[in-house]
Enzyme design. Structure first.
Site, mmCIF file in Angstrom:
data_model
loop_
_atom_site.group_PDB
_atom_site.id
_atom_site.type_symbol
_atom_site.label_atom_id
_atom_site.label_comp_id
_atom_site.label_asym_id
_atom_site.label_seq_id
_atom_site.Cartn_x
_atom_site.Cartn_y
_atom_site.Cartn_z
ATOM 1 C CD1 TRP A 92 -2.742 1.769 0.885
ATOM 2 C CD2 TRP A 92 -1.139 2.444 2.401
ATOM 3 N NE1 TRP A 92 -2.963 2.989 1.062
ATOM 4 C CE2 TRP A 92 -2.292 3.400 2.316
ATOM 5 C CE3 TRP A 92 -0.248 2.570 3.185
ATOM 6 C CZ2 TRP A 92 -2.160 4.648 2.686
ATOM 7 C CZ3 TRP A 92 -0.262 3.871 3.893
ATOM 8 C CH2 TRP A 92 -1.234 4.679 3.717
ATOM 9 C CG HIS A 93 3.236 2.566 3.412
ATOM 10 N ND1 HIS A 93 2.637 1.495 4.045
ATOM 11 C CD2 HIS A 93 3.427 3.686 3.899
ATOM 12 C CE1 HIS A 93 2.440 2.330 5.146
ATOM 13 N NE2 HIS A 93 2.754 3.605 5.208
ATOM 14 N N GLY A 94 3.781 1.918 -1.464
ATOM 15 C CA GLY A 94 4.376 2.287 -2.624
ATOM 16 C C GLY A 94 4.644 1.173 -3.672
ATOM 17 C CG PHE A 151 2.700 6.964 1.293
ATOM 18 C CD1 PHE A 151 3.568 6.433 0.278
ATOM 19 C CD2 PHE A 151 3.017 7.514 2.427
ATOM 20 C CE1 PHE A 151 4.849 6.507 0.525
ATOM 21 C CE2 PHE A 151 4.509 7.604 2.588
ATOM 22 C CZ PHE A 151 5.331 7.173 1.587
#
Length: 502
Positions: free
Chosen positions: A311-313, A502
């Protein structure tokens, strides 16, 4: 439009705050309670859309479309025979859109705040499905999703936290609460502008100059990003709560001195608290939580952290970051599960003679204190190492910095890296004191900034607690005014918040 911008501080928010207050006074005694609530929510909804459009007009169709689809799904869920199918369709559409925008285009042209308003709406649908939300009018729903203090970076609020406030008939805010909320906003603003952006310059320089760094430089770069992310995200959380507070709303705490954590489990109870809660409620528990044995529980933890990394990247480095946290989380949980033996030994000590009991208690306290200190330091070092992958553009780049640090090739610190900390206002003080004639004066501010930053994160009181205790008075007002003016004068060098990406 960012909270740390001239547009927000001098134009948008003063107009919204004054207009909202005037609007409530005009409506007093002229409208019924229901109409006052709708009118107030409508005004704040319009302000939230203006804020969003001001920040990025191109993202508006995605936000508006997402809200329309999700509210339609919510209405369909009211029919019992469609409830499960509607929820499934809603989750697929939400997560599908998020995956498409974040990964199909490799993160390019990412709609502003899409992760946060998507997760907010997933929570909305899940709570409605579980029977925790029976009704939501269109204005309250729209404001719940798009409320401008939280839409860009959270916190990820639950319907049960926001809807009672959105439906509240009397939202009068005392002057004391406005003062404390403004104090919190200023503290958050100064964290972002004066601290996070300064550490950010050093981190950016270091990652752009990895081949030229030695071990000492690498450690400074690592710590700089660790401190940048801390003050950047905590600063945003403080500002968001302060802005919402001045409008009469209470947002959930999203950040609680995480570098004081004694282990990785405690860290995740303090860092991005509402994201941890979201994954716990809507991923970990549906996977089975801890109800299907320890082995399954540990696998669920790993999966949650892997999803968090994704999810963060985009990139393997984020998966490595997520797995680093997941593996240590599982190992820590396994250790805690094995501590029953230790507790039995402690009970045996307490059942002995009085002198032995006192000695045992004293040694136990010393051992506990030593364990706490070592736990905090080891957790901090591990989190630092993981942040390297979080910041790097690739696993290879992260490996280069780690190699620099563990090579133990020390030397004179990079001159240009130290220069990132030499802010004009501080350097002027050094010149007035005559310290600039010292041959190592170039490094004074580097040492002071890093040392001061570490002192604050380990020993400083949270901005929220400071603001809660603040009372209108000369001393507090002077401090607040100095920080505000200093931050505003530094706006020319500000950067976007990290979690916006994000």
């Amino acid at each position: 439009m960012l909270f740390n911008s001239y547009d927000f501080v001098f134009l948008f928010f003063p107009l919204i705050l004054a207009g909202y207050g005037f609007f409530k006074k005009v409506c007093q005694g002229r409208l019924s309670d229901a109409h006052k609530v709708n009118a107030a929510n409508g005004l704040l909804l319009a302000a939230s859309f203006i804020f969003y459009v001001w920040t990025g007009l191109g993202s508006l169709p995605v936000l508006a479309g997402s809200m329309a689809v999700n509210y339609g799904v919510f209405l369909l869920m009211k029919k019992a025979e469609w409830k499960k199918a509607a929820l499934a369709a809603g989750l697929i559409l939400n997560l599908g859109a998020l995956i498409y925008f974040k990964y199909a285009g490799n993160g390019a042209d990412l709609p502003l705040g899409i992760s946060f308003f998507t997760f907010t709406q997933v929570a909305f649908l899940m709570e409605a499905y579980r029977g925790n939300l029976n009704r939501a009018d269109i204005l309250s729903y729209g404001l719940y999703v798009s409320f401008f203090p939280k839409i860009m970076q959270g916190p990820i609020t639950l319907p049960g936290e926001m809807f009672p406030q959105l439906e509240k008939k009397d939202r009068e805010v005392s002057w004391e609460k406005i003062y404390r909320s403004f104090y919190l906003f200023v503290l958050g603003l100064s964290k972002k502008v004066l601290l996070a952006d300064t550490f950010g310059k050093a981190a950016d320089f270091g990652y752009a100059s990895l081949p030229a760094l030695n071990t000492g430089d690498g450690i400074i770069v690592m710590l700089s990003y660790t401190l940048q992310l801390y003050f950047d995200f905590s600063g945003y959380c403080d500002m968001a709560m302060g802005i919402a507070g001045m409008l009469g709303f209470d947002l959930p705490v999203n950040f609680d001195s995480p570098y004081k954590a004694g282990n990785i489990i405690e860290f995740w109870k303090r860092w991005h608290i509402t994201l941890t809660r979201f994954f716990t409620k809507y991923l970990y528990i549906p996977l089975g939580g801890n109800r299907k044995g320890r082995g399954r529980t540990y696998c669920n933890y790993l999966l949650v952290f892997l999803v968090s990394g994704i999810w963060h990247g985009v990139g393997w480095q984020f998966m490595v970051w997520g797995l680093m946290h997941g593996v240590l989380y599982v190992l820590t949980r396994m250790w805690q599960d094995m501590e029953l033996t230790g507790s039995k030994v402690e009970k045996q000590v307490q059942s002995g003679p009085k002198d032995a009991l006192q000695t045992g208690i004293h040694r136990g306290r010393l051992w506990k204190m030593a364990g706490r200190v070592s736990g905090v330091l080891l957790t901090f070092l591990y989190v630092n190492a993981a942040w390297i992958f979080f910041r790097a553009s690739s696993v290879k780049e992260a490996a280069v910095l780690i190699k620099k640090i563990v090579s133990f090739q020390f030397g004179r610190l990079n001159w240009d890296l130290a220069g990132c900390f030499n802010l004009d206002e501080f350097w002027y003080v050094i010149k007035v004191l005559g310290l600039d004639r010292w041959q190592n004066s170039h490094y004074i501010l580097l040492v002071l900034m890093i040392s001061g930053g570490l002192f604050v994160v380990f020993f400083g009181e949270s901005a929220l607690n400071i603001a809660k205790k603040a009372k209108p008075g000369l001393a507090g007002s002077v401090v607040m005014a100095v920080l505000l003016v200093w931050s505003i004068l530094s706006f020319s060098g500000v950067s976007s918040f990290l979690y916006v990406n994000f």
